[in-house]
Design a protein around this motif. Structure first.
Motif, PDB file in Angstrom:
ATOM      1  N   MET A 261       9.132  10.830  21.562  1.00  0.00           N
ATOM      2  CA  MET A 261       8.711  10.336  20.244  1.00  0.00           C
ATOM      3  C   MET A 261       7.527   9.393  20.402  1.00  0.00           C
ATOM      4  N   ALA A 262       6.350   9.921  20.194  1.00  0.00           N
ATOM      5  CA  ALA A 262       5.165   9.083  20.370  1.00  0.00           C
ATOM      6  C   ALA A 262       5.190   7.945  19.355  1.00  0.00           C
ATOM      7  N   GLN A 263       5.290   8.311  18.097  1.00  0.00           N
ATOM      8  CA  GLN A 263       5.355   7.324  17.028  1.00  0.00           C
ATOM      9  C   GLN A 263       6.748   7.344  16.434  1.00  0.00           C
ATOM     10  N   PRO A 264       7.255   6.202  16.004  1.00  0.00           N
ATOM     11  CA  PRO A 264       8.545   6.228  15.310  1.00  0.00           C
ATOM     12  C   PRO A 264       8.453   7.049  14.028  1.00  0.00           C
ATOM     13  N   MET A 265       9.590   7.594  13.651  1.00  0.00           N
ATOM     14  CA  MET A 265       9.604   8.523  12.523  1.00  0.00           C
ATOM     15  C   MET A 265       9.134   7.853  11.231  1.00  0.00           C
ATOM     16  N   TYR A 266       9.590   6.606  11.003  1.00  0.00           N
ATOM     17  CA  TYR A 266       9.217   5.958   9.751  1.00  0.00           C
ATOM     18  C   TYR A 266       7.710   5.750   9.666  1.00  0.00           C
ATOM     19  N   GLN A 267       7.108   5.553  10.856  1.00  0.00           N
ATOM     20  CA  GLN A 267       5.662   5.373  10.912  1.00  0.00           C
ATOM     21  C   GLN A 267       4.943   6.680  10.578  1.00  0.00           C
ATOM     22  N   GLN A 268       5.442   7.777  11.115  1.00  0.00           N
ATOM     23  CA  GLN A 268       4.836   9.075  10.828  1.00  0.00           C
ATOM     24  C   GLN A 268       4.941   9.398   9.346  1.00  0.00           C
ATOM     25  N   ILE A 269       6.108   9.101   8.765  1.00  0.00           N
ATOM     26  CA  ILE A 269       6.285   9.383   7.344  1.00  0.00           C
ATOM     27  C   ILE A 269       5.328   8.515   6.525  1.00  0.00           C
ATOM     28  N   ALA A 270       5.219   7.249   6.913  1.00  0.00           N
ATOM     29  CA  ALA A 270       4.315   6.348   6.192  1.00  0.00           C
ATOM     30  C   ALA A 270       2.879   6.860   6.289  1.00  0.00           C
ATOM     31  N   ASP A 271       2.477   7.280   7.488  1.00  0.00           N
ATOM     32  CA  ASP A 271       1.109   7.784   7.654  1.00  0.00           C
ATOM     33  C   ASP A 271       0.885   9.029   6.805  1.00  0.00           C
ATOM     34  N   ASP A 272       1.875   9.905   6.801  1.00  0.00           N
ATOM     35  CA  ASP A 272       1.735  11.133   6.014  1.00  0.00           C
ATOM     36  C   ASP A 272       1.559  10.807   4.535  1.00  0.00           C
ATOM     37  N   LEU A 273       2.356   9.887   4.038  1.00  0.00           N
ATOM     38  CA  LEU A 273       2.239   9.520   2.623  1.00  0.00           C
ATOM     39  C   LEU A 273       0.915   8.815   2.359  1.00  0.00           C
ATOM     40  N   ARG A 274       0.508   7.969   3.309  1.00  0.00           N
ATOM     41  CA  ARG A 274      -0.750   7.247   3.133  1.00  0.00           C
ATOM     42  C   ARG A 274      -1.915   8.215   3.018  1.00  0.00           C
ATOM     43  N   ILE A 275      -1.883   9.270   3.854  1.00  0.00           N
ATOM     44  CA  ILE A 275      -2.961  10.265   3.801  1.00  0.00           C
ATOM     45  C   ILE A 275      -2.954  10.978   2.455  1.00  0.00           C
ATOM     46  N   LYS A 276      -1.750  11.277   1.968  1.00  0.00           N
ATOM     47  CA  LYS A 276      -1.677  11.944   0.662  1.00  0.00           C
ATOM     48  C   LYS A 276      -2.215  11.039  -0.438  1.00  0.00           C
ATOM     49  N   ILE A 277      -2.063   9.742  -0.253  1.00  0.00           N
ATOM     50  CA  ILE A 277      -2.607   8.818  -1.248  1.00  0.00           C
ATOM     51  C   ILE A 277      -4.129   8.751  -1.129  1.00  0.00           C
ATOM     52  N   GLU A 278      -4.609   8.662   0.111  1.00  0.00           N
ATOM     53  CA  GLU A 278      -6.056   8.524   0.300  1.00  0.00           C
ATOM     54  C   GLU A 278      -6.812   9.769  -0.125  1.00  0.00           C
ATOM     55  N   THR A 279      -6.216  10.937   0.090  1.00  0.00           N
ATOM     56  CA  THR A 279      -6.901  12.166  -0.306  1.00  0.00           C
ATOM     57  C   THR A 279      -6.775  12.418  -1.797  1.00  0.00           C
ATOM     58  N   GLY A 280      -5.948  11.643  -2.471  1.00  0.00           N
ATOM     59  CA  GLY A 280      -5.804  11.823  -3.904  1.00  0.00           C
ATOM     60  C   GLY A 280      -4.708  12.795  -4.290  1.00  0.00           C
ATOM     61  N   GLU A 281      -4.047  13.355  -3.287  1.00  0.00           N
ATOM     62  CA  GLU A 281      -2.932  14.248  -3.605  1.00  0.00           C
ATOM     63  C   GLU A 281      -1.867  13.479  -4.391  1.00  0.00           C
ATOM     64  N   LEU A 282      -1.738  12.207  -4.054  1.00  0.00           N
ATOM     65  CA  LEU A 282      -0.936  11.305  -4.879  1.00  0.00           C
ATOM     66  C   LEU A 282      -1.911  10.349  -5.567  1.00  0.00           C
ATOM     67  N   ALA A 283      -2.129  10.565  -6.845  1.00  0.00           N
ATOM     68  CA  ALA A 283      -3.151   9.816  -7.564  1.00  0.00           C
ATOM     69  C   ALA A 283      -2.684   8.391  -7.833  1.00  0.00           C
ATOM     70  N   PRO A 284      -3.629   7.469  -8.055  1.00  0.00           N
ATOM     71  CA  PRO A 284      -3.239   6.102  -8.413  1.00  0.00           C
ATOM     72  C   PRO A 284      -2.379   6.092  -9.670  1.00  0.00           C
ATOM     73  N   GLY A 285      -1.300   5.348  -9.609  1.00  0.00           N
ATOM     74  CA  GLY A 285      -0.390   5.285 -10.743  1.00  0.00           C
ATOM     75  C   GLY A 285       0.712   6.331 -10.699  1.00  0.00           C
ATOM     76  N   ALA A 286       0.521   7.362  -9.877  1.00  0.00           N
ATOM     77  CA  ALA A 286       1.516   8.439  -9.816  1.00  0.00           C
ATOM     78  C   ALA A 286       2.796   7.950  -9.160  1.00  0.00           C
ATOM     79  N   GLN A 287       3.877   8.582  -9.534  1.00  0.00           N
ATOM     80  CA  GLN A 287       5.164   8.232  -8.936  1.00  0.00           C
ATOM     81  C   GLN A 287       5.393   9.047  -7.676  1.00  0.00           C
ATOM     82  N   LEU A 288       5.820   8.377  -6.627  1.00  0.00           N
ATOM     83  CA  LEU A 288       6.198   9.087  -5.419  1.00  0.00           C
ATOM     84  C   LEU A 288       7.533   9.785  -5.651  1.00  0.00           C
ATOM     85  N   PRO A 289       7.845  10.772  -4.816  1.00  0.00           N
ATOM     86  CA  PRO A 289       9.208  11.325  -4.872  1.00  0.00           C
ATOM     87  C   PRO A 289      10.213  10.203  -4.663  1.00  0.00           C
ATOM     88  N   THR A 290      11.397  10.359  -5.215  1.00  0.00           N
ATOM     89  CA  THR A 290      12.415   9.324  -5.036  1.00  0.00           C
ATOM     90  C   THR A 290      12.884   9.314  -3.588  1.00  0.00           C
TER      91      THR A 290
END
Lengths: 259, 259
Positions: free
Chosen positions: B1-30
DNA sequence: GGGTATTTGTCCGTATGTATT
DNA sequence: AAATACATACGGACAAATACC
């Protein structure tokens, strides 16, 4: 439950730190001991400690324990140059300010690169995005503690015109790049603007400064202008907020620094 | 495990936010949905989200969900006064700077108190610790968003001498306290010094600005001096770092603000 | 160098509380 | 009142880093 338990534990520990019952540098009880002291689960103890680390009150070291942070004596940078001294190189100012405070400053030799700058850098240096720029990067230390990360950007034509070749040499310029540009190219920097922001550190900055991901760093963009109000250089410096403060003097303000 | 899982998940979500896949104001999945998406436990998902909140990328609302933060258009304060305008009241400067940017500024009426200042306040105002001072506190808003908290301190003899009674009146002074002191007492503020620091907000600041405990605020101490280099006032202003930036102009720097 | 004990880091499952709709 | 979603708290297991013998 007025306050959550982890919050109460954090507050209790914080008070012990502030009153000196837990001295700077001292080790906190281990998670297992705290768990018994407060009659809480280990996860709750860990939540309390997370709270304290994000306040910057303690730091955890895997395999060793949790310790009260040594408060670093902050270094104060004067952003408005002393008029008597005139506008000189930032590095010269840095070295003299530090030595005046009887501390030891050190710079690494610059790492010189040709880069295609990010949109923000291009905008501030007012070059078209997609064109290349020269970047010079240095790390700065005080008493061997990592203190700031500095990157300066210059328009590419300064070297393609053949006039300022030393910009590509990986050596510090003791008199400052500003005076070199004046000698070599006749470019006079007649003023500058500092743009001050704060944010959380990226992973490079975290490891260099040895700070946690939720610490704060200042990011200061200094744009230097010539007489035509054209940007001649852009210097971006990162300062961890736990060891850096800044002063701006306007009008007649006394002394160099202290009352 | 190079990176801890929570870190990978955070990075994945962060990228989705930066690319706009998750727009500002949008709700994340629960948390429950994310738990299925990433095949992780709810606690691990929560660790990932904590990471994002401390980066300031998302905010959580109990009973509602987790949302991508709306990036606030930052307000830029110029710390070096425009020489053409001269040194005027901070509030006047604030109001004019904001209105120049087509945004709506509002101040509360001052809350006036007689206080025994903390050691730091006493030291900066250069009064003996234990003596009383006058404090005037105001909240400032831009477009109804809480923007800064300001407290000014004045030596007690300004009113005990009977010369500046209006300091105790809970009313804004549109022309600024500085010019009032000059009229009433003949005290001229010929310069000031700003001392810039950053830290985490206390609980008052957290609730007023509606920021989390691990956000960052600027704390700027502005000491005004008269011709004898005696401090005549101290203004402490708190600015959340997510919506405030600062400019310092030195020498000939172009335009008021933007290129 | 190796092995072991100690300490923090990550991850899981579960139960209950609180805020909002 | 009920449903939904995040917050707090517990317990357990194993991994990773460090110190010490």
């Amino acid at each position: 439950m007025a306050q959550p338990m982890y919050q109460q534990i954090a507050d209790d520990l914080r008070i012990k730190i502030e009153t000196g019952e837990l001295a700077p540098g001292a080790q906190l009880p281990t998670e297992l001991e705290l768990r018994e002291n407060y009659n809480a689960s280990r996860n709750t103890i860990r939540d309390a400690i997370k709270r304290l680390t994000s306040l910057g009150a303690v730091e955890t070291k895997p395999g060793q324990g949790t310790f009260v942070v040594q408060k670093i004596d902050p270094f104060v940078t004067i952003l408005t140059d002393d008029p008597k001294r005139g506008i000189v190189g930032e590095n010269a100012t840095y070295l003299s300010e530090v030595s005046e405070s009887h501390r030891e400053a050190r710079l690494t030799t610059p790492r010189v690169e040709i880069q295609v700058p990010s949109g923000e850098i291009a905008r501030r240096l007012r070059v078209e995005s997609g064109t290349q720029v020269i970047s010079r990067h240095q790390q700065r230390f005080i008493d061997e503690i990592p203190w700031s990360l500095q990157t300066s950007y210059y328009p590419m034509e300064f070297v393609t015109s053949g006039k300022a070749p030393r910009l590509l040499i990986a050596e510090d310029m003791p008199d400052g790049v500003v005076s070199y540009l004046e000698e070599a190219m006749g470019i006079r920097q007649v003023g500058y603007r500092d743009w001050i922001t704060a944010r959380t550190p990226d992973s490079n900055e975290q490891s260099f400064f040895r700070i946690s991901h939720d610490a704060t760093v200042f990011e200061i963009f200094r744009t230097g202008f010539d007489e035509d109000a054209t940007p001649v250089r852009l210097t971006v410096t990162i300062f961890p907020a736990d060891r850096n403060q800044f002063i701006v003097n306007v009008g007649k303000a006394p002394g160099p620094q202290y009352e």
